[in-house]
Structures are given as C-alpha cells and as structure tokens.
Design an enzyme around this catalytic site. Sequence first.
Site, PDB file in Angstrom:
ATOM      1  N   GLU A   1       0.012  -1.160   5.640  1.00  0.00           N
ATOM      2  CA  GLU A   1       1.149  -0.726   6.454  1.00  0.00           C
ATOM      3  C   GLU A   1       1.093   0.765   6.726  1.00  0.00           C
ATOM      4  O   GLU A   1       1.559   1.227   7.774  1.00  0.00           O
ATOM      5  CB  GLU A   1       2.461  -1.077   5.734  1.00  0.00           C
ATOM      6  CG  GLU A   1       3.715  -0.908   6.587  1.00  0.00           C
ATOM      7  CD  GLU A   1       4.290   0.507   6.591  1.00  0.00           C
ATOM      8  OE1 GLU A   1       5.127   0.803   7.466  1.00  0.00           O
ATOM      9  OE2 GLU A   1       3.902   1.320   5.717  1.00  0.00           O
TER      10      GLU A   1
ATOM     11  N   ASP B   1       0.807  -1.215   0.000  1.00  0.00           N
ATOM     12  CA  ASP B   1       0.000   0.000   0.000  1.00  0.00           C
ATOM     13  C   ASP B   1       0.841   1.265   0.000  1.00  0.00           C
ATOM     14  O   ASP B   1       2.030   1.265   0.340  1.00  0.00           O
ATOM     15  CB  ASP B   1      -0.969   0.011   1.181  1.00  0.00           C
ATOM     16  CG  ASP B   1      -0.271  -0.013   2.535  1.00  0.00           C
ATOM     17  OD1 ASP B   1       0.758  -0.710   2.656  1.00  0.00           O
ATOM     18  OD2 ASP B   1      -0.748   0.666   3.467  1.00  0.00           O
TER      19      ASP B   1
END
Length: 618
Positions: A386, A333
């Site tokens: 994350e 991400d």
Amino acid sequence: MTRPLYVIKVGSATLDRETVHKEIADVVTRGARVLLVAGGATGIERHYAAIGRPVPTLRLTGGDVVRYCPPEEMDHLVDAYERVTLPAVAHGLRALGLKAFTAVAARNGLVVGRANRPLKAVSAEGRPIVVRDHRAGVPAEADTEALNALLDAYDVVCLSPPVADRDGGAALNVDADVLAAVLAVALDADHLRLVTGTAGLLTDPADPDSTLTDAYPGDGARYAGGRMRQKVRAAEIALEGSGADVAITGPHTMSEASGWTRFWRTRGPADDLDLLTHAVCVPSVSGDEAELASCLAEWCRGRGIEARIDAAGNLVASRGTGSRRLLLLGHLDTVPHRWPAEWRDGELWGRGSVDAKGSLAAFLEVLADADVPEDDQLVVVGAVEEEISSSKGAFHVRDHYPADAVVIGEPSGSQKLTLGYFGLFKLAVTASVPTGHSAGLDAVSAPDRLTRVLGEIRASVLAEAPEALSAVIDIKCERGRERDRAHGILNFRVPPGADLDALRTAALQHAGDGVDIEVLRATPGHQGGRSGPLAKAFTRAFAAAGIKPRFVVKKGTSDMNTLATTWHDVPMVAYGPGDSVLDHTDEERIGGEEYRAARALLAAAVDRWFALPEGSRR
C-alpha cells in the site's frame, strides 16, 4: 523497494536435509537477501573420521563436554568447514539455481572476535585444571561493508565459524548461533531464524508438542537445556541489539509455524494490547510483508478464524459464509527506516504503529469477537504494497473480493471518520541534452532543462486542478557519452472530481525536444457522503459513545482510491486509531487507550451495519 535481510542459522544435521535449501530458495524468490550461518558438528565428525583423527574434548567442571580447540587443532577445524560443510551447502544451493558465496568467517577478517578466559576443566584423572590454550571466543565485530557487497552480489552468502582473533594468533572457534545473532545486529537484519531439530523451544523436552509459542526476555532460559541454551542466548542478543524479528524454528524447517518460538523484545502493558505489540515488532517494509502475514494468520487460526495468504501475498481472514459481505481492508506494509518497538508511558513506539498496524490489529480483534449473522460475512484483508505506487494488494482485492461496504484501515484518530481521499497523478520526467561542458556559452545542463520543464508541467496541471497539491519527490542525474540525462518524479495529489484525462493532456503536451514524460499513476480521488448506511452506522456508534465526530477528506491517497476505480456504488469510509501527523516519522507511536477506544468504536459500528435490514446497506 528495499530488499529485506534474513540471517538464517542452520546446523549441519539440518543442512543434510534438502528441504531447508528449498526454503532458503523461497526466501530469495521473495526478493530477500540471505546470510546463512552454517553449523558444523556433523561435518566436523565426518572430516575427523576421514583423516583418522579423534575429536579432542574437554570435560568442564560443571559436567559439560566441549570440543577442545588448541592452536594446532584450528587448521583441522577450518578444513572440516571448507572441505565438508561449506561445499555441501554450496552444492545444495547451486542445484536450485542460486548464486552462493561460502567462507569461514575468519577469512579476510569478515568477522573478528575476542578470546574467552581460560577454562576450568577436569583432567582425565579427575583433577581440576585450568586450560589456557583453548581457542574459543565470542564474535565481536563484522566487516559490514564487505558483507553488504557480497549480499548484493550473491543470492546467498554463507559463513561458518571460526572467526579471526582481533588480538592476532590462531582463529577462534565460536558458537554458530551466537555468530548469527551478532551478524544480525551488525547488519541490522530484518529477520533472524535459528533452525533447530525440535519444534522450537520446548517447555517439556520429553514432549515434542510442547512448543513455547511466545518468549519474552528472560523467559527462554527457564526451558533451555544443552545446546538450546546457546540458541536462547543468541535470540536475546539479537533482541537487545537490533529491531529484527527473531524465532527459533523446527524441527529442521522454517515452514511449520506451529514449530516456532517467537521472541518478543517488549510485552504489551495488558493482554488486549499483545496483538498490536506483536504486529509492530515484526518488520514489514513494502515487499517484506510475508512474515507479518504469516504471524497474523497463525493468530487467527489459533482463535478458530479461517485465514490464508492469497496469490498477491495479502492476509485474508473471514468469519461467516453469507452472501452479504463487509470488508475491513488494512495494509501490512510500512515505509522504511524502522527501530526496535517499545512501550513508553502508555504509548507503543515503532514503525507502523500508526500507519497502519494499529488499524489492522483492531480489525482482526473485532473480527475475532464479532457476532456475524448467518446471512453475512465479515472479511479482514491485510494488503501488501500500500505504501508504494504498485498498490498490488489493493488491486487484487478490487478484482477478487467484491463487498457490500468497505472500511479502510488508516489512521484518522478514534474520534474522526474519513469520507474520502485526494487522488494521485504521478509522472516520471526525463530531460536530456547533448553532453558538453557546463562552462560553455549559453550552456543548458540536463538538470537545468529538467527544472524548467517540471515547472511548466506543474503550472499546466494546476491550471486544470487548482486545488491539487504538487511536489517533486525524486531527482537523479546521469552522465552519458553522447547525452546527459536528469530524471524527476513529479507527484500531484488531486481532489475528488478532478478530470484525469485533462491532467494527462496538460502534462504530456510538454513532451518532445529532449523531454520524455511517462504517467506512472493516475488514480482518481474519491469521496463519499455522511448519509450513506456505512457512514450512518459509524455516526450512531459515535453518538452511543458520547462522541461528536469530525468528518474529513484527506489530501493523501489510500487503498480506497484503488477500489473506487471500479467499485462505483460501494459505500466506503476510512477509520483507525492514531495521529496521522506521526505517519512516516521517527516519532511514530500510538497510545494504548487510543487504540482501545478505536477498537470499541469500530466493533460497535460493525454491529450496527450488520443490524441494518436487507437492501439498506448500500
């Protein structure tokens, strides 16, 4: 988390198949907004047959036959969509529990277009003619405010041709694929899918297995014929005008990755930079990692690497079946606010190029090339979420994939090794006061009280951890009938060794008397030493490359912190290409040579770790 936007164009022949409705429902389940563009060829034929009216056509001078749409025909065309195609779409989606809005794009001017020039055609007698009343055009503008409101209110918004004429008059018939592309550009869609009856774009129309896997601007036209030409045109419109991830998929499905032609807006300067380039081109803001995970999994499978998507949404790729495991943990991400990726002067500009798709791409290429010993296993995980507080992917890794050593994929630069990170202590603070006029004597507003208590909490926590860094990262206010409230998020980056229980006590003592405090995250800092076997493997790899490395402990946090909550004796370092100063900025970019240097250094360190004798890897 932001909700990604998919624009999905599906022809009426595909809409007749129930499977595509389920695939759309799956996209909605992932939290995405969906704008479906419905083609209508089959529905138009059914409607005209039902009313006993022949479908008028024109033969163009080039030999193609097109539907003829004079002004008097447009009402019948609209009826075909509104009575056949769109009701069928709504029924199929609602049967799956989805709220659906359907309309022809001309209604209320949701999309307006401009008319085409007169057509050169051939009469029934074979004479050349010029047709001036053909109501066909190209979509030009969309009412993005109205469409975004609809997308927020419904699970699926479905539009179809025709569009309104910006110069007035009867509606304009437009190509549905081009309509989808124009909408993707106007709404800044994250993903555009053009679903077709073949396995993507075929290099040989006679061979259903000849899918062109990757296409760059100008490539598709060499293979496209018939209706496929419009799909390729639509794909390139989207590439030119947006940062969307674009693919032609099929046959009649979005679920078979082997039947995809992905369109890329930029090509790497060399083949060994293609994976990095492709990873950066696929948007993957936190919560929208599925498409990147699927793309990278296909890359792995194409090289004989076992790859899957786990229950958390993480990409998991591995080689070797031994009991000793080296884990390379990156993340899929990015933070929001992306732009179209491009190479400029040897650097790849794009969201995630540094944080941290460069690291993840290097991990996968090292995995593909590594010589994994028989008793060992090399695992790469691309974790989800994350960049947000949930750290969903890392917690799943912590609880399901034990390892003997871990390299975290975060940018430190090719000549640095990160030994640890500060921890995160995150608070949600709400202050409330009775509703009243701010001009009253000695009036204290909710923001006043919040500001005061945030300062008091900050002072108490910093007294316990003087090296911590603090910042208020969000403030919101709301008026109520009886009480006004102000909400704040207070972040502390706390050094390794900080006593989180003491910090919790210091913060929570300020609760009460209209102040509520919730601990959102209390993740300890973690720091390893230079003398461990994993750090030594990197040190020796640096030395062999003639590099004198810098060892750092970063003030931010990473998935290392999450693993360290229970993996107390597992050696961990972080390594990856790129300048972390560029993280989360509009200047984010990574140099091709920097990426290559880090990839080579990582490969050498992995080889050295595998070469360590049994019992000396921890």
